[in-house]
Design a protein around this motif. Structure first.
Motif, short mmCIF file in Angstrom:
data_model
loop_
_atom_site.label_atom_id
_atom_site.label_comp_id
_atom_site.label_asym_id
_atom_site.label_seq_id
_atom_site.Cartn_x
_atom_site.Cartn_y
_atom_site.Cartn_z
N GLU A 1 33.48 35.14 51.21
CA GLU A 1 33.54 36.80 51.02
C GLU A 1 34.91 36.81 50.54
OE1 GLU A 1 32.84 38.90 54.58
OE2 GLU A 1 30.88 38.29 54.67
N PRO A 2 35.17 36.36 49.16
CA PRO A 2 36.36 36.64 48.37
C PRO A 2 36.47 38.13 48.42
CG PRO A 2 34.69 35.62 46.90
CD PRO A 2 34.25 35.71 48.26
N ALA A 3 37.97 38.47 48.35
CA ALA A 3 38.17 39.83 48.32
C ALA A 3 38.08 40.63 47.11
CB ALA A 3 39.75 40.01 48.70
N ASN A 4 38.43 39.58 45.97
CA ASN A 4 38.18 40.48 44.42
C ASN A 4 36.84 40.09 43.99
OD1 ASN A 4 38.13 37.64 43.94
ND2 ASN A 4 39.88 37.68 42.78
N HIS A 5 35.92 39.69 44.88
CA HIS A 5 34.39 39.49 44.53
C HIS A 5 34.11 38.57 43.36
CE1 HIS A 5 32.63 42.68 47.22
NE2 HIS A 5 33.68 43.53 46.79
N ASN A 6 35.20 37.40 43.13
CA ASN A 6 35.03 36.54 42.15
C ASN A 6 34.78 35.32 42.74
OD1 ASN A 6 34.87 37.99 39.67
ND2 ASN A 6 36.98 38.35 39.68
N ARG A 7 34.03 34.38 42.35
CA ARG A 7 33.93 33.17 43.21
C ARG A 7 34.67 32.18 42.06
NH1 ARG A 7 28.34 31.41 43.02
NH2 ARG A 7 29.10 29.76 44.37
N PRO A 8 35.06 30.95 42.52
CA PRO A 8 35.70 30.10 41.78
C PRO A 8 34.93 29.89 40.59
CG PRO A 8 35.59 29.12 43.90
CD PRO A 8 34.69 30.51 44.13
N SER A 9 35.51 29.80 39.28
CA SER A 9 35.05 29.52 37.88
C SER A 9 34.41 28.30 37.86
CB SER A 9 36.01 29.66 36.87
OG SER A 9 36.63 30.95 36.94
N PHE A 10 33.15 28.20 37.26
CA PHE A 10 32.29 27.02 37.12
C PHE A 10 31.80 27.05 35.63
CE2 PHE A 10 28.74 24.30 38.18
CZ PHE A 10 29.19 23.24 38.35
#
Length: 79
Positions: free
Chosen positions: A43-52
């Protein structure tokens, strides 16, 4: 009697004409959609998962990955 009936049936078949289906539309629409939903248990705070490599990096959102709409027109002389 069978010969007379057979002869009438053969003659009626030669005089029969096909009808053109005018209810068929010359304009055809089609489409394709590819959607996805991604949820990250961290549950990241900024709603962005790590880039892929892919664009599936949004958390807890329903997104459209690919959308395509096509319209085609076809008659005897035009396509």
């Amino acid at each position: 009697m069978k010969k007379l009936l057979s002869g009438i049936m053969m003659l009626s078949a030669t005089f029969a004409t096909a009808q053109i289906d005018t209810s068929k539309s010359n304009l055809v629409f089609s489409g394709y959609a590819e959607a996805y939903y991604g949820y990250d248990f961290n549950e990241p705070a900024n709603h962005n998962r790590p880039s892929f490599i892919y664009s599936h990096n949004r958390h807890n959102e329903f997104n459209l990955n690919l959308g395509f709409i096509k319209a085609g027109y076809s008659t005897d002389k035009v396509r």
